[in-house]
Design a protein around this motif. Sequence first.
Motif, PDB file in Angstrom:
ATOM      1  N   SER A  74       0.849  -1.197   0.000  1.00 15.90           N
ATOM      2  CA  SER A  74       0.000   0.000   0.000  1.00 15.90           C
ATOM      3  C   SER A  74       0.881   1.242   0.000  1.00 15.90           C
ATOM      4  CB  SER A  74      -0.909   0.018   1.233  1.00 15.90           C
ATOM      5  OG  SER A  74      -1.667  -1.174   1.325  1.00 15.90           O
ATOM      6  N   HIS A  75       0.488   2.223  -0.800  1.00 15.35           N
ATOM      7  CA  HIS A  75       1.262   3.464  -0.872  1.00 15.35           C
ATOM      8  C   HIS A  75       0.326   4.655  -0.748  1.00 15.35           C
ATOM      9  CE1 HIS A  75       4.756   5.927  -1.872  1.00 15.35           C
ATOM     10  NE2 HIS A  75       3.926   6.678  -2.591  1.00 15.35           N
ATOM     11  N   GLY A  76       0.562   5.503   0.257  1.00 15.75           N
ATOM     12  CA  GLY A  76      -0.240   6.695   0.458  1.00 15.75           C
ATOM     13  C   GLY A  76       0.057   7.764  -0.583  1.00 15.75           C
ATOM     14  N   LEU A  77      -0.976   8.534  -0.928  1.00 19.02           N
ATOM     15  CA  LEU A  77      -0.851   9.557  -1.967  1.00 19.02           C
ATOM     16  C   LEU A  77      -0.795  10.980  -1.416  1.00 19.02           C
ATOM     17  CD1 LEU A  77      -3.450   8.120  -4.506  1.00 19.02           C
ATOM     18  CD2 LEU A  77      -0.972   7.761  -4.479  1.00 19.02           C
ATOM     19  N   LEU A  78      -1.218  11.159  -0.164  1.00 18.67           N
ATOM     20  CA  LEU A  78      -1.293  12.500   0.404  1.00 18.67           C
ATOM     21  C   LEU A  78      -0.175  12.724   1.420  1.00 18.67           C
ATOM     22  CD1 LEU A  78      -5.138  12.777   1.042  1.00 18.67           C
ATOM     23  CD2 LEU A  78      -3.845  13.337  -1.034  1.00 18.67           C
ATOM     24  N   GLU A  79       0.218  13.983   1.590  1.00 23.03           N
ATOM     25  CA  GLU A  79       1.221  14.326   2.597  1.00 23.03           C
ATOM     26  C   GLU A  79       0.685  14.007   3.984  1.00 23.03           C
ATOM     27  OE1 GLU A  79       2.222  18.404   2.050  1.00 23.03           O
ATOM     28  OE2 GLU A  79       3.339  18.044   0.187  1.00 23.03           O
ATOM     29  N   GLN A  80       1.504  13.353   4.819  1.00 25.92           N
ATOM     30  CA  GLN A  80       1.035  12.892   6.120  1.00 25.92           C
ATOM     31  C   GLN A  80       1.838  13.439   7.298  1.00 25.92           C
ATOM     32  OE1 GLN A  80      -1.917  10.745   6.797  1.00 25.92           O
ATOM     33  NE2 GLN A  80      -2.098  11.925   4.915  1.00 25.92           N
ATOM     34  N   VAL A  81       3.150  13.496   7.204  1.00 20.66           N
ATOM     35  CA  VAL A  81       3.967  13.946   8.331  1.00 20.66           C
ATOM     36  C   VAL A  81       3.781  15.451   8.539  1.00 20.66           C
ATOM     37  CG1 VAL A  81       6.305  14.179   9.256  1.00 20.66           C
ATOM     38  CG2 VAL A  81       5.667  12.129   7.972  1.00 20.66           C
ATOM     39  N   VAL A  82       3.437  15.824   9.777  1.00 23.38           N
ATOM     40  CA  VAL A  82       3.214  17.227  10.127  1.00 23.38           C
ATOM     41  C   VAL A  82       4.346  17.688  11.039  1.00 23.38           C
ATOM     42  CG1 VAL A  82       1.681  18.870  11.262  1.00 23.38           C
ATOM     43  CG2 VAL A  82       0.727  16.968   9.935  1.00 23.38           C
ATOM     44  N   ASP A  83       4.984  18.760  10.666  1.00 27.38           N
ATOM     45  CA  ASP A  83       6.032  19.375  11.485  1.00 27.38           C
ATOM     46  C   ASP A  83       5.373  20.361  12.437  1.00 27.38           C
ATOM     47  OD1 ASP A  83       8.225  20.596  12.557  1.00 27.38           O
ATOM     48  OD2 ASP A  83       8.721  21.733  10.748  1.00 27.38           O
ATOM     49  N   ARG A  84       5.274  20.011  13.721  1.00 29.12           N
ATOM     50  CA  ARG A  84       4.547  20.839  14.680  1.00 29.12           C
ATOM     51  C   ARG A  84       5.364  21.999  15.242  1.00 29.12           C
ATOM     52  NH1 ARG A  84       1.745  15.678  17.725  1.00 29.12           N
ATOM     53  NH2 ARG A  84      -0.092  15.532  16.377  1.00 29.12           N
ATOM     54  N   ASP A  85       6.684  21.935  15.063  1.00 29.64           N
ATOM     55  CA  ASP A  85       7.499  23.030  15.619  1.00 29.64           C
ATOM     56  C   ASP A  85       8.355  23.725  14.559  1.00 29.64           C
ATOM     57  OD1 ASP A  85      10.009  20.837  17.151  1.00 29.64           O
ATOM     58  OD2 ASP A  85       9.391  21.121  15.079  1.00 29.64           O
ATOM     59  N   GLY A  86       8.093  23.427  13.292  1.00 32.56           N
ATOM     60  CA  GLY A  86       8.798  24.111  12.216  1.00 32.56           C
ATOM     61  C   GLY A  86      10.249  23.722  12.070  1.00 32.56           C
ATOM     62  N   ASP A  87      10.608  22.502  12.533  1.00 25.42           N
ATOM     63  CA  ASP A  87      12.011  22.103  12.501  1.00 25.42           C
ATOM     64  C   ASP A  87      12.223  20.817  11.721  1.00 25.42           C
ATOM     65  OD1 ASP A  87      14.657  22.606  13.127  1.00 25.42           O
ATOM     66  OD2 ASP A  87      14.624  21.333  14.908  1.00 25.42           O
ATOM     67  N   ALA A  88      11.221  20.377  10.955  1.00 25.24           N
ATOM     68  CA  ALA A  88      11.386  19.154  10.176  1.00 25.24           C
ATOM     69  C   ALA A  88      12.349  19.389   9.015  1.00 25.24           C
ATOM     70  CB  ALA A  88      10.039  18.671   9.646  1.00 25.24           C
TER      71      ALA A  88
END
Length: 215
Positions: free
Chosen positions: A169-183
Amino acid sequence: MIRAMMGVLAVLAAAVLPAAAAAVEIHAGWVHADLGLDGQGDGFTAGVGGTWPVGAGPFDVTATGEYVVKRGSQPLLVGNPDLGLVRSDAEVTLRCLQPAAFVGFNVPLGAVRPRLYAGASISIKLDETWDRTPGLTNRDYGYEDVDAAVHLGAQLRFRGRVFLDARYSHGLLEQVVDRDGDAAAAKESDPLTGAQLPEDGDTVSSYQLGVGVVF
């Protein structure tokens, strides 16, 4: 994108719902997920669905509802009041509800029948939990609430009643959220922990092995 995926599921369902279901299936299995973090993790899935034949040929359509648990881990630096600054492997668990539809191709080989299938799903996050040492962290990540994915799989069906299943299975939408702006803007190593950093907006993929029963 989500509207398009939902449209595909609706068209498939509308094409087969007027006919009587040929079979009801339940399945369960192991899920190995890549959530965009440094460490991949193991979870599980369980689901129930129905299969409808498409004419008299080798094709069929399956609609399922699945409960999927996905896990991953990321080393973080944690400032704990009692322990001081420590390295903690933070494990995330995503619990999701996943309606899906598949088109299958059956290869008639007697008692053992291979089946190849492809499809799409919408994944709705029910819960997100992080297990780590309590305290303030040097980085903070999370996940979006909805994803869309495509699937490719193969099954071995024994006398039409029991089947083994393998799926990618491969996701198509962006999933990882950077909560502190440091990703990280791209995959790179964290100089403090030596771990690979998630990329902001990274997608999710998984492998699945399972077993099912047809009624």
